[in-house]
Design an enzyme around this catalytic site. Structure first.
Site, mmCIF file in Angstrom:
data_model
loop_
_atom_site.group_PDB
_atom_site.id
_atom_site.type_symbol
_atom_site.label_atom_id
_atom_site.label_comp_id
_atom_site.label_asym_id
_atom_site.label_seq_id
_atom_site.Cartn_x
_atom_site.Cartn_y
_atom_site.Cartn_z
ATOM 1 N N GLY A 70 1.055 -1.366 -0.197
ATOM 2 C CA GLY A 70 0.033 0.285 -0.016
ATOM 3 C C GLY A 70 0.898 1.321 0.145
ATOM 4 N N SER A 71 1.872 0.859 0.544
ATOM 5 C CA SER A 71 2.657 2.033 0.900
ATOM 6 C C SER A 71 3.413 2.552 -0.320
ATOM 7 C CB SER A 71 4.233 2.279 1.522
ATOM 8 O OG SER A 71 4.083 2.280 3.178
ATOM 9 N N ASN A 150 -6.348 4.789 9.944
ATOM 10 C CA ASN A 150 -6.159 3.542 10.606
ATOM 11 C C ASN A 150 -5.375 3.058 12.138
ATOM 12 O OD1 ASN A 150 -3.503 5.455 10.220
ATOM 13 N ND2 ASN A 150 -2.266 3.367 10.153
ATOM 14 N N GLN A 180 -7.140 0.270 4.981
ATOM 15 C CA GLN A 180 -7.446 -0.242 6.164
ATOM 16 C C GLN A 180 -9.015 -0.045 5.940
ATOM 17 O OE1 GLN A 180 -7.091 -1.421 8.856
ATOM 18 N NE2 GLN A 180 -4.759 -0.326 8.933
ATOM 19 N N SER A 200 -4.151 -2.934 0.074
ATOM 20 C CA SER A 200 -2.970 -3.674 0.193
ATOM 21 C C SER A 200 -3.672 -5.735 0.438
ATOM 22 C CB SER A 200 -2.401 -2.548 1.399
ATOM 23 O OG SER A 200 -1.438 -3.878 2.048
ATOM 24 N N GLY A 201 -3.232 -6.391 -0.051
ATOM 25 C CA GLY A 201 -3.072 -7.217 0.644
ATOM 26 C C GLY A 201 -3.781 -8.257 2.086
ATOM 27 N N HIS A 202 -2.329 -7.883 2.675
ATOM 28 C CA HIS A 202 -1.717 -8.472 4.310
ATOM 29 C C HIS A 202 -3.200 -7.593 5.111
ATOM 30 C CE1 HIS A 202 0.460 -5.019 6.598
ATOM 31 N NE2 HIS A 202 0.362 -4.790 5.529
ATOM 32 N N THR A 238 9.981 -7.452 -12.457
ATOM 33 C CA THR A 238 8.469 -9.252 -13.327
ATOM 34 C C THR A 238 7.666 -9.686 -12.276
ATOM 35 O OG1 THR A 238 10.535 -10.490 -14.429
ATOM 36 C CG2 THR A 238 8.834 -11.064 -13.446
ATOM 37 N N CYS A 323 3.803 0.943 11.616
ATOM 38 C CA CYS A 323 4.560 1.684 11.047
ATOM 39 C C CYS A 323 5.516 2.919 12.112
ATOM 40 C CB CYS A 323 3.658 2.362 9.818
ATOM 41 S SG CYS A 323 3.175 1.310 8.495
#
Length: 376
Positions: A70-71, A150, A180, A200-202, A238, A323
């Site tokens: 995301g960053s 967040n 979020q 973001s995925g996580h 890639t 963070c």
């Protein structure tokens, strides 16, 4: 067994995502840019995974670009968005309570001669439409605001802001960090009306190291990472197919349980608030709005001490964004809260796998911590 209530920092990887990643690493391991059979199979997986994430975000696959996190998506949208639109002006509107990825991107642009207006959030942590309109100028090239904060969980009306800004200044670009909010509150790229959206995925049970940026069709945003022609010539390198496949699988799994999962998290949050406020007379609930984030404070008790007590009971929460690495919350400072409130703040955050038993155990332990630990 551990009770993990720090899901705003990261989430466990769901079985569907783990299986998809393993398949991409051991079976569909070709380079998606290669023209042989293994490459074509990898490209097919890349395309289907992109379609899955795009469907969850409510955009076309052609408008979705994978990033490392995301960053990176925030950096790309803000820095390249401002540079792309500089002929409209060099004024940017944001808030003082944004994620560090946004604030540091703005600081970089400020050093390049851009003028930044950092709005103060309301007491609940959200940014009002009127404050954005009051700051809007003919030379405003970009507005960047978080959809769900967040730390406080406050929800900013990005759709309302986008509509109001575009009505006055249609060439101003709108970006939102929706990390979020994604798969937590209902929204789509179309409903938000933003030109760029970071996810973001996580945060939704995919592995760390994968994110995405929505770029509205027709917006020719320049690349941030240059090199090969991957991601429609927008982002070189890639593609990390195992992480992308996992992100797609996590989105599909989350969609199948949405909005029921959001309702469950909201119910858990309400249950926690009811218990915590009833059992801890001086406890304060800070901000709020999003179903998965509960920011609280026990003034007079230090966050670190409370966290250590809870960790000894195998319960994990945080006191601010991960963070910040344990640093003091500037978000709560910007919300106008006093030092005693900030120093006693905890962020509790749920996932679609969190149970009421876990929440009740946390409530029991926090009450015990308050009764056992010395009031400073």
């Amino acid at each position: 067994m551990s009770i993990y209530l720090d899901n705003a920092a990261t989430t466990c990887v769901c079985p569907e995502a783990a299986e998809a990643a393993l398949h991409a690493m051991t079976v569909a391991y070709g380079n998606p840019s290669s023209t042989h059979r293994l490459g074509r199979e990898a490209k097919k997986l890349l395309d289907s995974s992109r379609a899955a994430v795009a469907a969850a975000l409510g955009c076309t696959a052609a408008e979705l670009y994978f990033t490392s996190c995301g960053s990176e998506a925030d950096n790309w949208a803000i820095i390249r968005g401002a540079e792309y639109n500089f002929r409209r002006g060099k004024h940017i509107i944001s808030s003082a309570a944004e994620h560090s990825a946004v604030l540091k991107s703005l600081a970089y642009l400020e050093a390049q001669g851009y003028e930044i207006t950092r709005l103060k959030p309301q007491p609940d942590g959200a940014v009002s439409i009127q404050s954005v309109l009051d700051a809007l100028r003919p030379d405003t090239c970009l507005v960047t605001l978080m959809l769900v904060n967040n730390e406080s969980g406050a929800i900013t009306d990005i759709a309302g802001i986008a509509g109001a800004v575009k009505a006055q200044n249609p060439h101003t670009l709108i970006h939102t960090d929706a990390v979020q909010a994604f798969m937590k509150i209902p929204f789509s790229a179309k409903s938000l009306g933003a030109d760029m959206i970071s996810v973001s995925g996580h945060k939704i049970h995919a592995p760390k190291g994968i994110g995405a940026l929505f770029i509205r069709k027709g917006l020719n945003l320049p690349p941030y990472i240059m090199g090969g022609g991957q991601e429609q010539n927008r982002r070189a390198g890639t593609e990390s197919l195992p992480l992308i496949a996992a992100f797609g699988a996590a989105c599909t799994a989350a969609e199948a349980d949405f909005p029921a999962a959001s309702a469950r998290m909201a119910a858990l949050r309400a249950h926690a608030v009811a218990r915590l406020t009833a059992e801890n007379g001086n406890l304060r609930v800070l901000g709020g709005g999003a179903p998965q984030i509960l920011s609280i404070s026990l003034p007079g008790w230090r966050s670190e001490v409370l966290m250590n007590y809870l960790e000894a009971e195998d319960i994990f929460v945080s006191k601010s964004s991960a963070c910040k690495k344990g640093g003091r919350s500037y978000v709560l400072e910007e919300m106008g809260l006093g030092s005693d409130v900030i120093d006693g703040a905890l962020r509790v955050s749920f996932s679609r796998f969190t149970t009421q038993t876990e929440v009740d155990t946390f409530c029991d332990c926090l009450r015990a911590a308050r009764e056992t630990l010395r009031h400073r």
